[in-house]
Design a protein around this motif. Structure first.
Motif, short mmCIF file in Angstrom:
data_model
loop_
_atom_site.label_atom_id
_atom_site.label_comp_id
_atom_site.label_asym_id
_atom_site.label_seq_id
_atom_site.Cartn_x
_atom_site.Cartn_y
_atom_site.Cartn_z
N LYS A 110 0.81 -1.22 0.00
CA LYS A 110 0.00 0.00 0.00
C LYS A 110 0.85 1.28 0.00
O LYS A 110 0.41 2.35 0.41
N GLU A 112 2.57 4.52 -1.55
CA GLU A 112 2.13 5.47 -2.58
C GLU A 112 3.36 6.15 -3.18
O GLU A 112 4.13 6.79 -2.46
N PHE A 130 -0.81 1.40 -6.09
CA PHE A 130 -1.08 1.55 -7.53
C PHE A 130 -0.20 2.65 -8.13
O PHE A 130 0.03 3.69 -7.52
N LEU A 145 -0.86 -2.61 -10.31
CA LEU A 145 -1.20 -2.85 -8.91
C LEU A 145 -0.01 -3.57 -8.28
O LEU A 145 0.47 -4.56 -8.83
N ASN A 174 -9.16 -5.15 -1.83
CA ASN A 174 -8.24 -4.05 -2.14
C ASN A 174 -7.93 -3.98 -3.63
O ASN A 174 -7.98 -2.91 -4.24
N TRP A 175 -7.60 -5.14 -4.23
CA TRP A 175 -7.28 -5.16 -5.66
C TRP A 175 -8.48 -4.77 -6.50
O TRP A 175 -8.35 -4.06 -7.50
N LEU A 178 -8.99 -0.95 -6.47
CA LEU A 178 -8.02 -0.26 -7.33
C LEU A 178 -8.30 -0.49 -8.81
O LEU A 178 -8.26 0.44 -9.62
N GLU A 181 -11.32 1.40 -10.09
CA GLU A 181 -11.11 2.85 -10.19
C GLU A 181 -10.17 3.25 -11.31
O GLU A 181 -10.40 4.25 -11.99
#
Length: 401
Positions: A110, A112, A130, A145, A174-175, A178, A181
């Motif tokens: 996770k 960034e 991501f 990802l 979670n995957w 992402l 989106e």
């Protein structure tokens, strides 16, 4: 576009007393040469970059030099995530300098990645777990990802408030979030992770011998069917043999380690994966065999002369040698073996006759002379194996002091 997927470099790895660094230098050169010959646009390295949390200076230098060559000084993006052998903080530490060379290092799940731009590409957008990369010579983006290794407790802390929920559900949610989106049909969509993942309904895959295990029991296994449908190719690390646990249309690939790192891998060919991808199309991938590195051999012989003959013919290998015999090897036999071959990692004497009556072994006639008593005692403690002449002579020498 073309993508190179590799994993499990384990730089700094040793096999018992044998360093593998010279072999690793050669195979790193080979990976760089393949990347250039194939004109790849992106490199993915799916964890276990080093063999331990505190790699040597030589291993660290080899790692960064290889990444710099793979990145073509910023023209080609290189994305490397940490594995269960890596220190996530160490992987993250040089990040600002690495980015100047087009290298994206991701230590924690996770994470960034801050947007940046170099000669060949830019990070168009990012979110925890991501990144989206826009290559200068491509009219479509690449979405990745990324899930570096963390143990189950830490993964649940990263991804979910409900610590009792199964890990596979946590990752799947979670995957999916992402992918829904960010991963539409106008770009290439990839997933890279360092996880122990299996195919639903298939046999459980064996973790490499000597590897730090990720799997603990079977209660919380992760299966490839949780990967979002938008993902065109999944680049995995952890298992050292090449295998696709997905489908031909949606590959989920362990690319293998670049060298054989344990004797359970003896005889394996090592590979990397070259992927051809474009938006909204099934990918094509090819496994490219790697040629460098010493062969690992697990051999068993029932006499010394046959073993010596084989050893003389297979000098450029690392060997686990088992010799079956009625007695221990003599000092002279051991000397001949080690002088014939300098790559013997393990020499294992094996008792040929293990069918002796256990009660007989434990029954000692106390009326025997001291040498006979020693022979019986030795035999009882070594599964029926007789003491050889060298041991008897040594016993008598000590007895007579």
């Amino acid at each position: 576009m073309k993508i190179l997927h590799t994993a499990d470099w384990h730089l700094g790895k040793r096999l018992d007393r044998f360093s593998r660094l010279e072999e690793q230098v050669l195979v790193m050169n080979e990976i760089v040469e393949i990347a250039n010959e194939q004109n790849v646009n992106l490199v993915l390295i799916a964890g276990d970059l080093f063999d331990n949390f505190n790699p040597s200076v030589e291993a660290t230098e080899l790692f960064y030099k290889t990444l710099k060559r793979l990145s073509l000084n910023g023209k080609r993006p290189v994305v490397a995530i940490s594995g269960n052998h890596d220190s996530p903080n160490l992987i993250d530490a040089p990040d600002p300098l690495a980015r100047e060379c087009g290298i994206i290092l991701i230590g924690h799940p996770k994470a960034e990645v801050s947007p940046f731009e170099v000669e060949g590409f830019k990070i168009k957008q990012s979110a925890p777990g991501f990144i989206e990369i826009q290559l200068k010579n491509q009219d479509f983006p690449v979405r990745i990802l990324h899930t570096p290794y963390a143990n189950e407790i830490r993964l649940k802390e990263y991804f979910g408030e409900n610590k009792e929920e199964e890990l596979s559900n946590v990752l799947a949610e979670n995957w999916k979030t992402l992918a829904d989106e960010f991963c539409d049909q106008k770009g290439v969509n990839l997933l890279t992770a360092h996880l122990y993942m299996n195919k639903k309904g298939g046999p459980l895959l064996e973790e490499p011998e000597g590897e730090k295990p990720i799997k603990i029991g079977n209660a919380d296994l992760i299966y490839s069917d949780i990967i979002p449908p938008q993902i065109q190719y999944t680049a995995l690390g952890h298992l050292h043999g090449f295998r696709n646990i997905g489908t031909a249309e949606k590959p989920v690939v362990y690319s293998s380690s670049p060298l054989c790192y344990s004797f359970s891998e003896a005889g394996q060919t090592k590979y990397l994966s070259i992927i051809e991808a474009q938006p909204n199309q099934n990918v094509l991938f090819e496994k490219i065999p790697l040629q460098n590195g010493k062969r690992l051999a697990r051999k068993t012989f029932d006499n010394v002369d046959t073993a010596l003959e084989w050893l003389a013919e297979n000098k450029n290998s690392l060997v686990e040698l088992t010799l079956e015999s009625e007695t221990f090897l003599t000092a002279e036999e051991r000397k001949r073996i080690y002088q014939t071959h300098y790559g013997i990692v393990h020499l294992i004497p094996k008792v040929r006759n293990l069918e002796s009556n256990e009660n007989e072994l434990r029954t000692v006639n106390l009326n025997q002379d001291i040498q006979s008593l020693f022979k019986d005692y030795f035999k009882s403690k070594n599964n029926g194996q007789e003491a050889n002449e060298d041991l008897i002579n040594l016993f008598n020498e000590i007895k007579n002091l």
